[in-house]
Design a protein around this motif. Structure first.
Motif, PDB file in Angstrom:
ATOM      1  N   PHE A  13      44.906  35.718  31.077  1.00  0.00           N
ATOM      2  CA  PHE A  13      44.985  34.310  30.686  1.00  0.00           C
ATOM      3  C   PHE A  13      44.043  33.479  31.544  1.00  0.00           C
ATOM      4  O   PHE A  13      43.587  33.912  32.605  1.00  0.00           O
ATOM      5  CB  PHE A  13      46.417  33.769  30.812  1.00  0.00           C
ATOM      6  N   PHE A  14      43.738  32.277  31.074  1.00  0.00           N
ATOM      7  CA  PHE A  14      43.073  31.274  31.896  1.00  0.00           C
ATOM      8  C   PHE A  14      43.796  29.962  31.667  1.00  0.00           C
ATOM      9  O   PHE A  14      44.348  29.711  30.590  1.00  0.00           O
ATOM     10  CB  PHE A  14      41.572  31.157  31.571  1.00  0.00           C
ATOM     11  N   VAL A  15      43.849  29.137  32.699  1.00  0.00           N
ATOM     12  CA  VAL A  15      44.563  27.864  32.612  1.00  0.00           C
ATOM     13  C   VAL A  15      43.669  26.846  31.902  1.00  0.00           C
ATOM     14  O   VAL A  15      42.679  26.388  32.461  1.00  0.00           O
ATOM     15  CB  VAL A  15      44.969  27.347  34.006  1.00  0.00           C
ATOM     16  N   GLY A  16      44.058  26.514  30.673  1.00  0.00           N
ATOM     17  CA  GLY A  16      43.263  25.568  29.899  1.00  0.00           C
ATOM     18  C   GLY A  16      44.010  24.310  29.525  1.00  0.00           C
ATOM     19  O   GLY A  16      43.477  23.437  28.857  1.00  0.00           O
ATOM     20  N   ASP A  17      45.260  24.201  29.979  1.00  0.00           N
ATOM     21  CA  ASP A  17      46.069  23.049  29.590  1.00  0.00           C
ATOM     22  C   ASP A  17      47.103  22.762  30.667  1.00  0.00           C
ATOM     23  O   ASP A  17      47.307  23.556  31.591  1.00  0.00           O
ATOM     24  CB  ASP A  17      46.751  23.335  28.247  1.00  0.00           C
ATOM     25  N   ARG A  18      47.759  21.608  30.526  1.00  0.00           N
ATOM     26  CA  ARG A  18      48.810  21.211  31.457  1.00  0.00           C
ATOM     27  C   ARG A  18      50.173  21.367  30.799  1.00  0.00           C
ATOM     28  O   ARG A  18      50.351  21.060  29.623  1.00  0.00           O
ATOM     29  CB  ARG A  18      48.616  19.754  31.889  1.00  0.00           C
ATOM     30  N   GLY A  19      51.141  21.826  31.561  1.00  0.00           N
ATOM     31  CA  GLY A  19      52.489  22.025  31.062  1.00  0.00           C
ATOM     32  C   GLY A  19      53.043  23.323  31.628  1.00  0.00           C
ATOM     33  O   GLY A  19      52.317  24.062  32.301  1.00  0.00           O
ATOM     34  N   ALA A  63      39.035  35.247  31.103  1.00  0.00           N
ATOM     35  CA  ALA A  63      40.205  35.978  31.591  1.00  0.00           C
ATOM     36  C   ALA A  63      40.003  37.484  31.729  1.00  0.00           C
ATOM     37  O   ALA A  63      40.937  38.213  31.941  1.00  0.00           O
ATOM     38  CB  ALA A  63      41.383  35.713  30.652  1.00  0.00           C
ATOM     39  N   GLU A  64      38.770  37.941  31.613  1.00  0.00           N
ATOM     40  CA  GLU A  64      38.549  39.385  31.631  1.00  0.00           C
ATOM     41  C   GLU A  64      38.667  40.000  33.018  1.00  0.00           C
ATOM     42  O   GLU A  64      39.015  41.155  33.159  1.00  0.00           O
ATOM     43  CB  GLU A  64      37.165  39.699  31.064  1.00  0.00           C
ATOM     44  N   SER A  65      38.335  39.226  34.070  1.00  0.00           N
ATOM     45  CA  SER A  65      38.315  39.810  35.404  1.00  0.00           C
ATOM     46  C   SER A  65      39.715  40.036  35.948  1.00  0.00           C
ATOM     47  O   SER A  65      40.671  39.418  35.523  1.00  0.00           O
ATOM     48  CB  SER A  65      37.530  38.900  36.359  1.00  0.00           C
ATOM     49  N   GLY A  66      39.833  40.954  36.924  1.00  0.00           N
ATOM     50  CA  GLY A  66      41.143  41.219  37.507  1.00  0.00           C
ATOM     51  C   GLY A  66      41.041  42.208  38.643  1.00  0.00           C
ATOM     52  O   GLY A  66      39.959  42.674  38.997  1.00  0.00           O
ATOM     53  N   ALA A  67      42.166  42.537  39.253  1.00  0.00           N
ATOM     54  CA  ALA A  67      42.178  43.446  40.397  1.00  0.00           C
ATOM     55  C   ALA A  67      41.639  44.818  40.031  1.00  0.00           C
ATOM     56  O   ALA A  67      41.103  45.516  40.863  1.00  0.00           O
ATOM     57  CB  ALA A  67      43.591  43.574  40.935  1.00  0.00           C
ATOM     58  N   ASP A  68      41.762  45.231  38.766  1.00  0.00           N
ATOM     59  CA  ASP A  68      41.289  46.543  38.357  1.00  0.00           C
ATOM     60  C   ASP A  68      39.779  46.664  38.504  1.00  0.00           C
ATOM     61  O   ASP A  68      39.236  47.737  38.561  1.00  0.00           O
ATOM     62  CB  ASP A  68      41.682  46.814  36.896  1.00  0.00           C
ATOM     63  N   PRO A  97      44.943  24.723  39.251  1.00  0.00           N
ATOM     64  CA  PRO A  97      43.711  24.075  38.773  1.00  0.00           C
ATOM     65  C   PRO A  97      43.311  24.600  37.393  1.00  0.00           C
ATOM     66  O   PRO A  97      43.510  25.780  37.085  1.00  0.00           O
ATOM     67  CB  PRO A  97      42.672  24.484  39.826  1.00  0.00           C
ATOM     68  N   LEU A  98      42.759  23.724  36.579  1.00  0.00           N
ATOM     69  CA  LEU A  98      42.260  24.149  35.279  1.00  0.00           C
ATOM     70  C   LEU A  98      41.152  25.184  35.463  1.00  0.00           C
ATOM     71  O   LEU A  98      40.390  25.134  36.425  1.00  0.00           O
ATOM     72  CB  LEU A  98      41.718  22.949  34.493  1.00  0.00           C
ATOM     73  N   MET A  99      41.071  26.139  34.550  1.00  0.00           N
ATOM     74  CA  MET A  99      40.128  27.242  34.547  1.00  0.00           C
ATOM     75  C   MET A  99      40.451  28.308  35.597  1.00  0.00           C
ATOM     76  O   MET A  99      39.624  29.183  35.871  1.00  0.00           O
ATOM     77  CB  MET A  99      38.676  26.763  34.697  1.00  0.00           C
ATOM     78  N   THR A 100      41.647  28.243  36.156  1.00  0.00           N
ATOM     79  CA  THR A 100      42.127  29.343  36.996  1.00  0.00           C
ATOM     80  C   THR A 100      42.316  30.573  36.108  1.00  0.00           C
ATOM     81  O   THR A 100      42.762  30.454  34.965  1.00  0.00           O
ATOM     82  CB  THR A 100      43.460  28.958  37.665  1.00  0.00           C
ATOM     83  N   GLU A 101      41.988  31.763  36.608  1.00  0.00           N
ATOM     84  CA  GLU A 101      42.078  32.992  35.827  1.00  0.00           C
ATOM     85  C   GLU A 101      43.104  33.956  36.419  1.00  0.00           C
ATOM     86  O   GLU A 101      43.352  33.951  37.630  1.00  0.00           O
ATOM     87  CB  GLU A 101      40.710  33.696  35.790  1.00  0.00           C
ATOM     88  N   GLY A 102      43.664  34.790  35.570  1.00  0.00           N
ATOM     89  CA  GLY A 102      44.612  35.784  36.039  1.00  0.00           C
ATOM     90  C   GLY A 102      45.199  36.581  34.900  1.00  0.00           C
ATOM     91  O   GLY A 102      44.629  36.633  33.802  1.00  0.00           O
TER      92      GLY A 102
END
Length: 255
Positions: free
Chosen positions: A101-107, A33-38, A85-90
């Motif tokens: 965050f990163f998407v690691g679960d469903r809900g 989750a470290e990457s971003g627009a910055d 999708p799982l492992m999506t970052e933002g």
């Protein structure tokens, strides 16, 4: 998120995510989750939603058992999405505070039908709301009882598996299990914006010089309109004189 809705979500996604989890490269949630627009990367999607929180450490204290759907252990920065999708970052933004965050679960499951489209981990939620994570109850204390907050989300990288690569939709739509063939277009590229700013900055001095020239003429005449009129007269006179000279030369040659 309640025990029943999370278990239902995991049972449905178990088969679809088993293969994906096996192929994920080992790493920490922070690294994902470290990457971003910055950092000058593309922003894939921007929007807002209501976020809840949870913490599933597989202890069974909150009724949940087993690892999150991605196979990653519960950790700070791990979030649940009903459709991405799982492992999506933002990252999310709440009252000026930014949290990756990163998407690691469903809900969330059923709550997503009410517009609650993101389940943040309890530690991140505590930091955003000014509370403290309670390791005994796996909940957040000292934030005034906040359990849901309005956040802005920014997606910087899509996961490679199945799931909707666009604004989130309720879990019951089944978008989490389908390959998205029409993902959202990137909405911004920071480096491109910087180039545009640089071009504008280079163009500014020319405008300044023009302004200085006009200002100098104004100081001498005290009348901007007079300066413009004088300039037009000078140009017209020069043209007239030039035509007269050319006509005279032609007449001489003909004679």
């Amino acid at each position: 998120m309640t025990f029943s809705t999370r278990i239902a979500a995991r049972l449905l996604t178990g088969a679809a995510t088993a293969t994906l989890a096996a192929g994920i490269v080992a790493g920490t949630g922070t690294a994902f989750a470290e990457s971003g627009a910055d950092a000058g990367e593309k922003v894939m999607l921007k929007g807002d939603t209501t976020a809840s929180y949870y913490w599933d450490d597989a202890s069974g204290r909150n009724g949940d058992t087993g690892l999150p759907a991605s196979g990653k252990p519960m950790q700070k920065g791990l979030a649940a999405s009903p459709s991405w999708p799982l492992m999506t970052e933002g990252y999310v933004i709440y009252k000026g505070k930014k949290a990756p965050f990163f998407v690691g679960d469903r809900g969330p499951g059923i709550p997503s039908n009410r517009g609650i489209m993101l389940d943040l981990d309890a530690k991140t939620f505590a930091e955003l709301t000014g509370g403290e994570f309670n390791a005994d109850t796996l909940s957040v204390d000292g934030n005034g009882g906040k359990g849901h907050i309005k956040v802005q989300y920014v997606i910087t990288k899509w996961g490679k598996g199945v799931g909707k690569k666009n604004h989130p939709v309720p879990f019951e739509t089944g978008a989490w299990s389908k390959k998205d063939k029409n993902p959202a277009e990137p909405v911004m590229l920071k480096t491109a914006a910087k180039k545009t700013e640089d071009k504008a900055a280079k163009a500014e001095p020319k405008s300044d010089e023009t302004a200085k020239t006009v200002a100098a003429g104004t100081e001498q005449t005290g009348n901007p309109a007079g300066v413009a009129l004088a300039a037009l007269i000078a140009v017209g006179s020069a043209g007239y004189v030039g035509r007269q000279v050319l006509t005279g030369r032609i007449a001489v040659k003909r004679s």
